[in-house]
Design a protein around this motif. Structure first.
Motif, PDB file in Angstrom:
ATOM      1  N   PRO A  56      10.821  -2.445   9.717  1.00 53.92           N
ATOM      2  CA  PRO A  56      10.804  -3.840   9.270  1.00 53.92           C
ATOM      3  C   PRO A  56      11.904  -4.645   9.948  1.00 53.92           C
ATOM      4  O   PRO A  56      12.967  -4.116  10.292  1.00 53.92           O
ATOM      5  CB  PRO A  56      11.033  -3.742   7.762  1.00 53.92           C
ATOM      6  N   GLU A  58      10.782  -4.309   0.959  1.00 54.83           N
ATOM      7  CA  GLU A  58       9.676  -5.259   0.996  1.00 54.83           C
ATOM      8  C   GLU A  58       8.525  -4.735   1.849  1.00 54.83           C
ATOM      9  O   GLU A  58       7.343  -4.862   1.479  1.00 54.83           O
ATOM     10  CB  GLU A  58      10.200  -6.586   1.549  1.00 54.83           C
ATOM     11  N   SER A  59       8.852  -4.122   2.997  1.00 57.33           N
ATOM     12  CA  SER A  59       7.827  -3.584   3.879  1.00 57.33           C
ATOM     13  C   SER A  59       7.066  -2.427   3.227  1.00 57.33           C
ATOM     14  O   SER A  59       5.837  -2.333   3.330  1.00 57.33           O
ATOM     15  CB  SER A  59       8.468  -3.121   5.179  1.00 57.33           C
ATOM     16  N   LYS A  60       7.796  -1.547   2.548  1.00 61.18           N
ATOM     17  CA  LYS A  60       7.142  -0.416   1.874  1.00 61.18           C
ATOM     18  C   LYS A  60       6.215  -0.888   0.758  1.00 61.18           C
ATOM     19  O   LYS A  60       5.134  -0.339   0.559  1.00 61.18           O
ATOM     20  CB  LYS A  60       8.202   0.526   1.312  1.00 61.18           C
ATOM     21  N   ASN A 114       4.293   2.384   9.370  1.00 59.82           N
ATOM     22  CA  ASN A 114       4.484   1.034   9.885  1.00 59.82           C
ATOM     23  C   ASN A 114       5.737   0.990  10.752  1.00 59.82           C
ATOM     24  O   ASN A 114       6.651   1.808  10.592  1.00 59.82           O
ATOM     25  CB  ASN A 114       4.633   0.039   8.726  1.00 59.82           C
ATOM     26  N   ALA A 151      14.679  -5.694   3.427  1.00 55.15           N
ATOM     27  CA  ALA A 151      13.503  -5.783   4.302  1.00 55.15           C
ATOM     28  C   ALA A 151      12.696  -4.495   4.268  1.00 55.15           C
ATOM     29  O   ALA A 151      11.456  -4.510   4.290  1.00 55.15           O
ATOM     30  CB  ALA A 151      13.951  -6.102   5.732  1.00 55.15           C
ATOM     31  N   GLU A 152      13.395  -3.357   4.211  1.00 52.99           N
ATOM     32  CA  GLU A 152      12.714  -2.068   4.154  1.00 52.99           C
ATOM     33  C   GLU A 152      11.928  -1.914   2.857  1.00 52.99           C
ATOM     34  O   GLU A 152      10.767  -1.475   2.854  1.00 52.99           O
ATOM     35  CB  GLU A 152      13.740  -0.946   4.286  1.00 52.99           C
ATOM     36  N   LYS A 157       4.635  -3.812   0.542  1.00 52.61           N
ATOM     37  CA  LYS A 157       3.431  -4.415   1.123  1.00 52.61           C
ATOM     38  C   LYS A 157       2.495  -3.356   1.677  1.00 52.61           C
ATOM     39  O   LYS A 157       1.272  -3.444   1.531  1.00 52.61           O
ATOM     40  CB  LYS A 157       3.839  -5.388   2.239  1.00 52.61           C
TER      41      LYS A 157
END
Length: 389
Positions: A270, A246-248, A267, A243-244, A250
């Motif tokens: 995540p 993927e968040s970075k 942000n 998840a981390e 995006k």
């Protein structure tokens, strides 16, 4: 950051902030400690259970909580190449080396009966001592059971049938240990333990990093297969890392589009969703065939090794198996398989082979699990059976 602290809290090596659940097991261990080392007496306890059920962690946490102060040592029996090395390992852990004239056993016996205070010895993976020379294990339990002993002994093993293999002899010697079994974790246990770890490092008032539905999915999948808490911790930690990442990714793409290459804005942490957990579980569990093989116990895996040996199957040439050593086109006779299984057991020297009737039961369980196919041999006066796949 708090996100990094949460991932660290989910590592296997990170000690749990508190013991969650296991009330019955905690009460049994507290009672044992109170009746032995806290009273200056010896005694023995055997703890069994599947891997990842909290046996060692629970015991060590309760030792720290004990009101009495006594030395305790943990000896991992797996690295010991000979069972009699257990004596030296215990002495080394207690910083009580034997003299030149004493054998390790003699030095340990002197310590057991002449020590100024009680001490606790924990033998982790104690089933590793069950080799050709089982006298070492018997002697250790005898020392702990002696009326004048100052040593309390706790043996921990994954094997549930360990006591069946050596307990009758201990009973004959009047040194039978107390027995305590740790059952696999249930869904509610896994959820509560992981939430406890995350809450110990999370900032009060923030939203949970792992969604409730995602955590329950992880707990249900792990509880349905093995109940191994360590696997659940691995799944949640890897899902957080996914998840981390993927968040970075995006955030970087968004920054490139809106700010023409300027650094991405910070942000919030995540969140782990069901999708992240499901993806990690798929990668860990692998194919249905791999799941079936992983679910086999050690004796069943030895049976499978014997089958592979007789069938001449090799990983180097899966498409064209080597000629079978004793197999025929109709399969491998169960009698031949039992002979090969016995040879493998004696070669390994870890476990004694089961009886022929128990071996047939193992085959039947493997057939029920869909691992092998058993067919009756036609025309056989004894109703022989063959493993055909």
């Amino acid at each position: 950051s708090s996100y990094i602290a949460m991932k660290t809290a989910l590592h296997r090596s990170t000690a749990a902030p508190q013991i969650v659940g296991r009330e019955t097991e905690q009460a049994a261990i507290r009672s044992f400690l109170k009746a032995t080392v806290e009273q200056g007496r010896g005694g023995s306890l055997y703890i069994s259970g599947n891997p990842g059920t909290g046996k060692t962690a629970c015991l060590q946490a309760l030792i720290k909580q004990s009101s009495a102060k006594f030395p305790s040592v943990l000896v991992n029996c797996v690295p010991l190449t000979r069972s009699d090395q257990a004596y030296s390992a215990i002495l080394d852990s207690l910083s009580a080396a034997s003299t030149n004239s004493d054998s390790p056993l003699a030095a340990l016996e002197r310590l057991v009966f002449k020590s100024k205070g009680p001490f606790l010895v924990i033998l982790d993976e104690v089933d590793s001592l069950l080799g050709s020379k089982q006298e070492v294990l018997y002697r250790l339990f005898e020392l702990a059971a002696h009326p004048d002993s100052r040593m309390a002994l706790v043996g921990i093993a994954n094997a549930l049938d360990l006591t069946d293999r050596f307990l009758p002899r201990l009973q004959a010697r009047n040194c039978e240990p107390q027995l305590l079994n740790f059952n696999p974790y249930q869904v509610s246990d896994i959820v509560a333990i992981i939430q406890s770890r995350l809450n110990s490092v999370s900032v009060e008032g923030t939203e949970p990093v792992i969604q409730k539905a995602a955590l329950e999915l992880c707990a249900r999948k792990v509880a349905a297969t093995s109940g191994d808490l360590r696997k659940a911790l691995d799944v949640c930690r890897q899902a957080m890392e996914a998840a981390e990442a993927e968040s970075k990714k995006k955030a970087a793409l968004l920054a490139d589009k809106e700010n023409a290459g300027s650094p991405p804005a910070s942000n919030p942490a995540p969140k782990v969703s069901i999708m992240h957990i499901a993806k990690v579980l798929t990668g860990l569990n692998g194919s249905p065939i791999a799941q079936k093989l992983n679910a086999l116990n050690f004796q069943q895996k030895l049976v499978l090794c014997a089958f592979v040996s007789l069938a001449g199957i090799t990983s180097a040439a899966p498409a064209t198996p080597a000629p079978a050593k004793k197999a025929t086109g109709s399969g491998i006779a169960v009698s031949s398989l039992y002979t090969e299984y016995g040879l493998i057991c004696r070669k390994l020297g870890i476990l004694a082979p089961v009886t022929r009737s128990e071996f047939v039961d193992l085959i039947s369980m493997m057939e029920a699990q869909g691992v092998v196919v058993v067919d009756a041999t036609k025309g056989s006066r004894r109703g022989g059976r063959r493993i055909i796949a």
